[in-house]
Design a protein around this motif. Structure first.
Motif, PDB file in Angstrom:
ATOM      1  N   ARG A   2      19.180 -11.228   6.982  1.00 40.94           N
ATOM      2  CA  ARG A   2      18.778 -11.008   5.357  1.00 40.94           C
ATOM      3  C   ARG A   2      17.849 -12.049   5.273  1.00 40.94           C
ATOM      4  N   HIS A   3      16.960 -12.172   4.288  1.00 38.13           N
ATOM      5  CA  HIS A   3      15.916 -13.093   3.973  1.00 38.13           C
ATOM      6  C   HIS A   3      15.563 -13.006   2.564  1.00 38.13           C
ATOM      7  N   THR A   4      15.544 -14.021   1.953  1.00 40.19           N
ATOM      8  CA  THR A   4      14.823 -13.914   0.594  1.00 40.19           C
ATOM      9  C   THR A   4      13.881 -15.351   0.541  1.00 40.19           C
TER      10      THR A   4
ATOM     11  N   PHE B 272      21.770 -18.476  -0.739  1.00 38.71           N
ATOM     12  CA  PHE B 272      20.769 -17.156  -0.706  1.00 38.71           C
ATOM     13  C   PHE B 272      21.113 -16.489  -2.124  1.00 38.71           C
ATOM     14  N   ASP B 273      22.329 -16.400  -2.827  1.00 41.00           N
ATOM     15  CA  ASP B 273      22.222 -15.646  -3.968  1.00 41.00           C
ATOM     16  C   ASP B 273      21.581 -16.545  -5.035  1.00 41.00           C
TER      17      ASP B 273
ATOM     18  N   LYS C 216      17.682 -15.950  -5.146  1.00 42.82           N
ATOM     19  CA  LYS C 216      17.576 -14.655  -5.598  1.00 42.82           C
ATOM     20  C   LYS C 216      17.556 -14.658  -7.064  1.00 42.82           C
TER      21      LYS C 216
ATOM     22  N   ASP D  57      12.769 -20.708   2.356  1.00 42.69           N
ATOM     23  CA  ASP D  57      13.275 -19.412   2.877  1.00 42.69           C
ATOM     24  C   ASP D  57      14.648 -19.479   3.005  1.00 42.69           C
TER      25      ASP D  57
END
Length: 396
Positions: free
Chosen positions: A10-12, A271-272, A275, A312
């Motif tokens: 998963r990438h954001t 990560f969250d 986002k 990233d």
């Protein structure tokens, strides 16, 4: 050989902006003070920067360098640089207050205030390595130490802290619950928390912890002939990643590498946060094999830096962690053998997985000219878990 790394990541994207966090949250002076002190400690030696040229050739990169923190002060991880230094700084501040005069780090290090240190209890929550570093520092400086661990911390890691003189308190909850209990009991008893994560009103020890980590980054930069184009950094609360990102920015300026944050799918608070565009908690429902990265609440101070520096954020499944440990340990790509712990290989596993996917490789800007720096944050800090992995178990 690398087929088992063909998994979806998963990438954001981060939203890095030109800012001053890499200089203001952690100043050049913070780093310089930590480096001057830690390099004066008995037993200090730079850890190896291992060239993984065989792996680089197989994944189509110009070079891959792995900073191996296993030998650090005999404690097995980079955390030796942070917790012990932060403990020393807490003792310095408290002794200076008690004695009504400035007390130097050298005085405490040399034992000039050992009797006074015996009355200052330092506490922290840990997944293992930070607590071991704090216990080691307290033993050196003569301060009592209490360490809070959660239900999933291995007995091997708990025993290592007890062997250094710490009182270890195990709770039924997760890491974040152990942090809350450490804070609560410290407030009730007049003890001092030495944490690697920050919160409202609590910033000095986490800043010192991150300043201590800069020793590792400085060693890597001085060993490299060219700046890396990419650095893959494991997440956790963000302290390691933020320290390395800031130190790289201060060392290389505009030539600083692209920062890729790597976390377990099971504990993806950074990560969250990326986002959401702000520091965001993650509800951990299942423990990851990467015990040192099982953190649901990001450090606010670390996030200030990562919000500006990280390009990233990716998450990896636990299934590729044990294979990455074995790849290093067996020299499967023809590179020098490295004995690494589960949390150390997050960046390595993510790099290989990304290069197995043309789309992800392009997304992260990886190509034949890429020079990638990996931080191998720990060696074998739990021999039983390492042995199980080497026997072929992917879930321990």
């Amino acid at each position: 050989m690398l087929e088992q790394f063909a998994v979806a990541l998963r990438h954001t994207a981060g939203n890095p902006e030109t800012g001053e966090a890499a200089y203001s949250v952690l100043s050049e002076q913070d780093f310089a003070k930590a480096q001057a002190e830690i390099t004066a400690w008995e037993g200090y030696a730079a850890t190896p920067l291992v060239s993984l040229s065989g792996l680089a050739s197989q994944i189509g990169a110009a070079r891959v360098d792995y900073k191996h923190e296993g030998p650090r002060f005999g404690l097995g991880s980079f955390k030796a640089l942070g917790g012990s230094y932060a403990a020393l700084r807490v003792l310095q501040r408290e002794l200076s207050k008690q004695l009504g005069q400035d007390v130097s780090l050298e005085e405490i290090r040399e034992g000039a205030h050992k009797d006074a240190c015996a009355g200052i209890t330092l506490v922290s929550a840990t997944d293992g390595n930070h607590g071991r570093s704090l216990a080691w520092g307290c033993q050196r400086f003569g301060a009592p130490c209490r360490i809070y661990i959660h239900a999933e911390v291995s007995e091997g890691r708990a025993a290592a802290m007890r062997d250094l003189g710490a009182e270890v308190i195990r709770i039924d909850g997760d890491y974040d619950a152990s942090v809350l209990l450490a804070k609560k009991e410290a407030e009730e008893n007049g003890w001092f928390v030495v944490s690697d994560t920050s919160w409202d009103g609590y910033t000095e020890p986490p800043r010192d912890v991150m300043a201590g980590y800069s020793v590792m980054t400085r060693e890597a930069c001085e060993a490299l002939e060219q700046p890396p184009t990419h650095v893959f950094l494991q997440g956790g609360v963000g302290g390691l990643a933020a320290s390395v990102a800031a130190a790289l920015r201060q060392f290389y300026g505009a030539a600083s590498p692209r920062v890729v944050i790597v976390e377990p799918e099971l504990a993806a608070c950074l990560f969250d946060s990326a986002k959401a565009g702000k520091a965001t908690n993650f509800a951990i429902k299942e423990e990851t094999i990467m015990a040192g990265l099982s953190c649901g609440e990001p450090s606010e101070m670390a996030w200030e830096i990562l919000a500006e520096e990280a390009t990233d954020f990716v998450t990896i499944p636990d299934s590729i962690v044990a294979p990455a440990v074995r790849l290093l340990a067996n020299g499967e790509t023809g590179d020098p053998v490295v004995e690494a712990g589960e949390s150390a290989v997050a960046g390595l596993a993510a790099l290989i997985a990304a290069c197995k996917s043309p789309d992800m490789k392009a997304t992260l800007g990886l190509d034949a000219n890429s020079r990638v720096l990996l931080i191998g944050s720990e060696g074998v800090t739990d021999p039983a878990i390492y042995a199980a992995i080497m026997e072929g178990k992917d879930h321990v």
